[in-house]
Design a protein around this motif. Sequence first.
Motif, PDB file in Angstrom:
ATOM      1  N   LYS A  14       0.819  -1.204   0.000  1.00  0.00           N
ATOM      2  CA  LYS A  14       0.000   0.000   0.000  1.00  0.00           C
ATOM      3  C   LYS A  14       0.857   1.260   0.000  1.00  0.00           C
ATOM      4  CE  LYS A  14      -3.974   2.141   2.156  1.00  0.00           C
ATOM      5  NZ  LYS A  14      -4.711   2.439   0.968  1.00  0.00           N
ATOM      6  N   PHE A  15       1.833   1.290   0.882  1.00  0.00           N
ATOM      7  CA  PHE A  15       2.633   2.506   1.022  1.00  0.00           C
ATOM      8  C   PHE A  15       3.962   2.412   0.288  1.00  0.00           C
ATOM      9  CE2 PHE A  15      -0.091   2.264   4.795  1.00  0.00           C
ATOM     10  CZ  PHE A  15      -0.834   3.403   4.580  1.00  0.00           C
ATOM     11  N   GLY A  16       4.522   1.235   0.194  1.00  0.00           N
ATOM     12  CA  GLY A  16       5.725   0.994  -0.587  1.00  0.00           C
ATOM     13  C   GLY A  16       6.872   1.933  -0.314  1.00  0.00           C
ATOM     14  N   GLY A  17       6.989   2.419   0.911  1.00  0.00           N
ATOM     15  CA  GLY A  17       8.089   3.323   1.226  1.00  0.00           C
ATOM     16  C   GLY A  17       7.874   4.717   0.705  1.00  0.00           C
ATOM     17  N   GLU A  18       6.762   4.961   0.046  1.00  0.00           N
ATOM     18  CA  GLU A  18       6.465   6.265  -0.546  1.00  0.00           C
ATOM     19  C   GLU A  18       6.538   7.371   0.511  1.00  0.00           C
ATOM     20  OE1 GLU A  18       5.148   8.316  -4.089  1.00  0.00           O
ATOM     21  OE2 GLU A  18       5.303   6.171  -3.875  1.00  0.00           O
ATOM     22  N   TYR A  19       5.973   7.108   1.678  1.00  0.00           N
ATOM     23  CA  TYR A  19       5.961   8.115   2.735  1.00  0.00           C
ATOM     24  C   TYR A  19       7.383   8.496   3.119  1.00  0.00           C
ATOM     25  CZ  TYR A  19       5.294  10.398   7.196  1.00  0.00           C
ATOM     26  OH  TYR A  19       5.340  11.295   8.217  1.00  0.00           O
ATOM     27  N   TYR A  20       8.225   7.484   3.340  1.00  0.00           N
ATOM     28  CA  TYR A  20       9.578   7.772   3.785  1.00  0.00           C
ATOM     29  C   TYR A  20      10.405   8.460   2.715  1.00  0.00           C
ATOM     30  CZ  TYR A  20       8.645   5.112   7.944  1.00  0.00           C
ATOM     31  OH  TYR A  20       8.118   4.685   9.112  1.00  0.00           O
ATOM     32  N   SER A  21      10.223   8.080   1.475  1.00  0.00           N
ATOM     33  CA  SER A  21      11.032   8.683   0.422  1.00  0.00           C
ATOM     34  C   SER A  21      10.692  10.160   0.229  1.00  0.00           C
ATOM     35  CB  SER A  21      10.873   7.922  -0.890  1.00  0.00           C
ATOM     36  OG  SER A  21       9.559   8.049  -1.368  1.00  0.00           O
ATOM     37  N   LYS A  22       9.508  10.588   0.662  1.00  0.00           N
ATOM     38  CA  LYS A  22       9.119  11.985   0.500  1.00  0.00           C
ATOM     39  C   LYS A  22       9.183  12.777   1.797  1.00  0.00           C
ATOM     40  CE  LYS A  22       6.069  11.210  -3.407  1.00  0.00           C
ATOM     41  NZ  LYS A  22       4.699  11.257  -3.892  1.00  0.00           N
ATOM     42  N   HIS A  23       9.123  12.087   2.952  1.00  0.00           N
ATOM     43  CA  HIS A  23       8.953  12.791   4.207  1.00  0.00           C
ATOM     44  C   HIS A  23      10.006  12.503   5.264  1.00  0.00           C
ATOM     45  CE1 HIS A  23       4.941  12.600   2.325  1.00  0.00           C
ATOM     46  NE2 HIS A  23       4.875  13.835   2.744  1.00  0.00           N
ATOM     47  N   ASN A  24      10.997  11.695   4.999  1.00  0.00           N
ATOM     48  CA  ASN A  24      11.966  11.352   6.029  1.00  0.00           C
ATOM     49  C   ASN A  24      13.032  12.437   6.130  1.00  0.00           C
ATOM     50  OD1 ASN A  24      13.786  10.270   7.777  1.00  0.00           O
ATOM     51  ND2 ASN A  24      13.918   8.289   6.772  1.00  0.00           N
ATOM     52  N   PRO A  25      12.979  13.254   7.184  1.00  0.00           N
ATOM     53  CA  PRO A  25      13.946  14.342   7.323  1.00  0.00           C
ATOM     54  C   PRO A  25      15.313  13.861   7.779  1.00  0.00           C
ATOM     55  CG  PRO A  25      12.508  14.279   9.218  1.00  0.00           C
ATOM     56  CD  PRO A  25      12.008  13.232   8.253  1.00  0.00           C
ATOM     57  N   HIS A  26      15.434  12.574   8.105  1.00  0.00           N
ATOM     58  CA  HIS A  26      16.677  12.056   8.657  1.00  0.00           C
ATOM     59  C   HIS A  26      17.570  11.381   7.621  1.00  0.00           C
ATOM     60  CE1 HIS A  26      14.921  12.982  12.495  1.00  0.00           C
ATOM     61  NE2 HIS A  26      13.867  12.251  12.188  1.00  0.00           N
ATOM     62  N   GLU A  27      17.163  11.324   6.366  1.00  0.00           N
ATOM     63  CA  GLU A  27      17.939  10.587   5.361  1.00  0.00           C
ATOM     64  C   GLU A  27      19.355  11.122   5.208  1.00  0.00           C
ATOM     65  OE1 GLU A  27      15.379  10.723   1.943  1.00  0.00           O
ATOM     66  OE2 GLU A  27      14.484   8.815   2.458  1.00  0.00           O
ATOM     67  N   ASP A  28      19.526  12.428   5.108  1.00  0.00           N
ATOM     68  CA  ASP A  28      20.866  12.989   4.951  1.00  0.00           C
ATOM     69  C   ASP A  28      21.738  12.676   6.160  1.00  0.00           C
ATOM     70  OD1 ASP A  28      20.293  14.022   2.461  1.00  0.00           O
ATOM     71  OD2 ASP A  28      19.742  15.994   3.230  1.00  0.00           O
ATOM     72  N   GLN A  29      21.162  12.800   7.343  1.00  0.00           N
ATOM     73  CA  GLN A  29      21.912  12.506   8.558  1.00  0.00           C
ATOM     74  C   GLN A  29      22.258  11.029   8.639  1.00  0.00           C
ATOM     75  OE1 GLN A  29      20.303  14.244  12.044  1.00  0.00           O
ATOM     76  NE2 GLN A  29      21.873  13.413  13.373  1.00  0.00           N
ATOM     77  N   THR A  30      21.338  10.168   8.231  1.00  0.00           N
ATOM     78  CA  THR A  30      21.592   8.725   8.232  1.00  0.00           C
ATOM     79  C   THR A  30      22.751   8.391   7.309  1.00  0.00           C
ATOM     80  OG1 THR A  30      19.262   8.267   8.697  1.00  0.00           O
ATOM     81  CG2 THR A  30      20.568   6.458   7.811  1.00  0.00           C
TER      82      THR A  30
END
Length: 107
Positions: A14-30
Amino acid sequence: MTNETKMLKFKNQKFGGEYYSKHNPHEDQTIKILRKLMPYEPKNVLDVGSGSGFYSTLFKNSEYVGIDISEMQVKRAREKGLKVIKHNLERKIPFKDNTFDCVLSVD
């Protein structure tokens, strides 16, 4: 198939990571943290729960393989030219021991 597996399958499809790919503010820090934690550039990388392959950018000079349960995410990764297989992690991973010198799993 257990209820937990069905729920995970539903969530991933249903979500397929779509939420995280658009809304995860921590990706650069990760990414910064992962770069600091890796003392060398690995030769062979397995990204468990790879989604669309976001973290593959860390391994440009490595043999990168992703594994994910979501058919939609696997398709997205393959469209980027990445080697990603669809696999349920409740089953044995389809690789021989010592195939990878780095295994990554980031949420």
